[in-house]
Design a protein around this motif. Sequence first.
Motif, mmCIF file in Angstrom:
data_model
loop_
_atom_site.group_PDB
_atom_site.id
_atom_site.type_symbol
_atom_site.label_atom_id
_atom_site.label_comp_id
_atom_site.label_asym_id
_atom_site.label_seq_id
_atom_site.Cartn_x
_atom_site.Cartn_y
_atom_site.Cartn_z
ATOM 1 N N ARG A 86 0.203 -29.207 31.185
ATOM 2 C CA ARG A 86 0.079 -28.984 32.626
ATOM 3 C C ARG A 86 -0.384 -30.254 33.357
ATOM 4 O O ARG A 86 -0.088 -30.445 34.535
ATOM 5 C CB ARG A 86 -0.887 -27.826 32.895
ATOM 6 C CG ARG A 86 -0.931 -27.392 34.346
ATOM 7 C CD ARG A 86 -1.957 -26.273 34.526
ATOM 8 N NE ARG A 86 -1.476 -25.035 33.971
ATOM 9 C CZ ARG A 86 -0.668 -24.193 34.614
ATOM 10 N NH1 ARG A 86 -0.222 -24.520 35.812
ATOM 11 N NH2 ARG A 86 -0.285 -23.072 34.075
ATOM 12 N N ASP A 131 2.527 -32.058 34.311
ATOM 13 C CA ASP A 131 3.167 -31.301 35.380
ATOM 14 C C ASP A 131 2.517 -31.587 36.731
ATOM 15 O O ASP A 131 3.189 -31.736 37.749
ATOM 16 C CB ASP A 131 3.074 -29.796 35.089
ATOM 17 C CG ASP A 131 4.241 -29.300 34.265
ATOM 18 O OD1 ASP A 131 5.120 -30.119 33.960
ATOM 19 O OD2 ASP A 131 4.271 -28.111 33.941
ATOM 20 N N ILE A 132 1.181 -31.619 36.728
ATOM 21 C CA ILE A 132 0.443 -31.883 37.965
ATOM 22 C C ILE A 132 0.827 -33.249 38.523
ATOM 23 O O ILE A 132 1.073 -33.409 39.728
ATOM 24 C CB ILE A 132 -1.077 -31.806 37.717
ATOM 25 C CG1 ILE A 132 -1.487 -30.350 37.424
ATOM 26 C CG2 ILE A 132 -1.862 -32.347 38.914
ATOM 27 C CD1 ILE A 132 -2.912 -30.209 36.933
ATOM 28 N N ASP A 155 3.620 -34.963 37.886
ATOM 29 C CA ASP A 155 5.018 -34.948 38.308
ATOM 30 C C ASP A 155 5.176 -34.282 39.676
ATOM 31 O O ASP A 155 5.935 -34.769 40.533
ATOM 32 C CB ASP A 155 5.875 -34.211 37.278
ATOM 33 C CG ASP A 155 6.049 -35.008 35.991
ATOM 34 O OD1 ASP A 155 5.770 -36.225 36.004
ATOM 35 O OD2 ASP A 155 6.449 -34.415 34.978
ATOM 36 N N GLN A 156 4.478 -33.163 39.870
ATOM 37 C CA GLN A 156 4.594 -32.460 41.137
ATOM 38 C C GLN A 156 3.980 -33.267 42.280
ATOM 39 O O GLN A 156 4.499 -33.265 43.398
ATOM 40 C CB GLN A 156 3.927 -31.085 41.025
ATOM 41 C CG GLN A 156 4.699 -30.133 40.125
ATOM 42 C CD GLN A 156 4.102 -28.742 40.076
ATOM 43 O OE1 GLN A 156 3.738 -28.186 41.102
ATOM 44 N NE2 GLN A 156 4.005 -28.164 38.884
ATOM 45 N N GLN A 157 2.879 -33.953 41.989
ATOM 46 C CA GLN A 157 2.245 -34.785 42.997
ATOM 47 C C GLN A 157 3.187 -35.904 43.445
ATOM 48 O O GLN A 157 3.251 -36.274 44.621
ATOM 49 C CB GLN A 157 0.944 -35.389 42.446
ATOM 50 C CG GLN A 157 0.187 -36.287 43.426
ATOM 51 C CD GLN A 157 -0.362 -35.507 44.610
ATOM 52 O OE1 GLN A 157 -0.650 -34.311 44.502
ATOM 53 N NE2 GLN A 157 -0.495 -36.174 45.754
ATOM 54 N N GLY A 172 6.405 -35.669 43.274
ATOM 55 C CA GLY A 172 7.691 -35.109 43.672
ATOM 56 C C GLY A 172 8.785 -35.398 42.676
ATOM 57 O O GLY A 172 9.974 -35.370 43.006
ATOM 58 N N ILE A 223 11.285 -34.723 39.732
ATOM 59 C CA ILE A 223 12.011 -33.645 39.059
ATOM 60 C C ILE A 223 12.845 -34.287 37.968
ATOM 61 O O ILE A 223 13.923 -34.833 38.220
ATOM 62 C CB ILE A 223 12.892 -32.852 40.038
ATOM 63 C CG1 ILE A 223 12.045 -32.232 41.147
ATOM 64 C CG2 ILE A 223 13.672 -31.764 39.294
ATOM 65 C CD1 ILE A 223 12.846 -31.473 42.192
ATOM 66 N N LYS A 268 6.324 -26.792 34.192
ATOM 67 C CA LYS A 268 7.570 -27.376 34.724
ATOM 68 C C LYS A 268 8.126 -26.561 35.891
ATOM 69 O O LYS A 268 9.342 -26.359 36.017
ATOM 70 C CB LYS A 268 8.611 -27.518 33.614
ATOM 71 C CG LYS A 268 8.135 -28.401 32.458
ATOM 72 C CD LYS A 268 9.233 -28.729 31.482
ATOM 73 C CE LYS A 268 8.709 -29.611 30.347
ATOM 74 N NZ LYS A 268 9.748 -29.983 29.386
ATOM 75 N N GLN A 312 8.436 -27.322 38.973
ATOM 76 C CA GLN A 312 9.297 -28.033 39.911
ATOM 77 C C GLN A 312 10.762 -27.981 39.477
ATOM 78 O O GLN A 312 11.669 -27.884 40.313
ATOM 79 C CB GLN A 312 8.825 -29.489 40.096
ATOM 80 C CG GLN A 312 9.021 -30.405 38.894
ATOM 81 C CD GLN A 312 7.893 -30.300 37.884
ATOM 82 O OE1 GLN A 312 7.198 -29.296 37.798
ATOM 83 N NE2 GLN A 312 7.719 -31.359 37.106
ATOM 84 N N GLU A 316 12.012 -24.229 39.989
ATOM 85 C CA GLU A 316 12.313 -23.962 41.392
ATOM 86 C C GLU A 316 13.596 -24.653 41.827
ATOM 87 O O GLU A 316 14.386 -24.105 42.601
ATOM 88 C CB GLU A 316 11.133 -24.403 42.259
ATOM 89 C CG GLU A 316 9.915 -23.501 42.088
ATOM 90 C CD GLU A 316 8.662 -24.060 42.740
ATOM 91 O OE1 GLU A 316 8.713 -25.201 43.260
ATOM 92 O OE2 GLU A 316 7.633 -23.358 42.736
#
Length: 312
Positions: free
Chosen positions: A77, A80-81, A83-85, A87, A89, A280, A282, A285
Amino acid sequence: MTITQLTYVLAVAEYQNFTKAAEKCFVTQPTLSMQIQKLEDQLSIQIFDRSKKPIELTDVGRKIVSQARNIVNESYRIQDIVDQQKGFIGGEFRIGIIPTVMPTLLPMFLKTFIKKHPKVKLKIEELTTEEIITRINDGHLDAAIAATPLENANIKERVLYFEPFVAYVPNNHRLKDKKILEVSDLDIDDMLLLEDGHCFRDGVINLCKGFKDQTDEHFQLESGSIETLIKLSNEGMGMTLLPYLHTIDMSESAKQNLHHFTAPSPAREVSIIYHKSELKMQIIEAMQEVIASVVRGAIAFRNVQIVSPLAK
């Protein structure tokens, strides 16, 4: 203890063999064995009973593996955090798709998804629902596309679309002249079904049993593919039910044998599913968005009745 040690423990628990586990972890067998032994020494317990062939978990080992799986998943995770921060994908994404969805849905969205998200490396497998659930729980799949609801506490579901059932009725069948069918017209004793293990088969059985008091599963014939069911039906072996997307590219002559149902039409719910740990997200979605956009143009049905895919 380290994340690496716990990862090695999970591998041995899965493969029940130190050599195979080492191969899957891309390390030498002595390295893997030494790290697991080091962990056991630190905890003053035995995680594995090495006297058994294949190797088995001890009672405390089972509890440790359950907790280790949570810890390793949570460690992922962190990436993941990040990667999402950012943006971002991208990266490897392992997805399973059930056999009755794979041949119709995958060609519809795969090219569009790859073009829109070129940094995602998809690893796609055709798997039964049972296999999918096992692999998601074991951490070997990031997500899957399957018929839902599954009523599994460890798995979350995001509905992609509702796909109506369509009857394929040959010219010699008792229902050939009735173009719009009622569910009560169905008789499971003259229905061609997929082999056991397919959730679409279970949906058909549930649909028929819901309207007829049938307890004896007396089937005329079963097959491993929808295409074979259609060919057998053309040979006069009975009628069958098809998922709507399988009917779109049929020949015009074959479409003459299609019969729709009165509203609300029986349908299956198709969802993207993933572990409750929500790794994962992002990518999940992004895939949901692409699939919803391409399917929206193909399936316009709204007034449907969802048929459970769970075997009763």
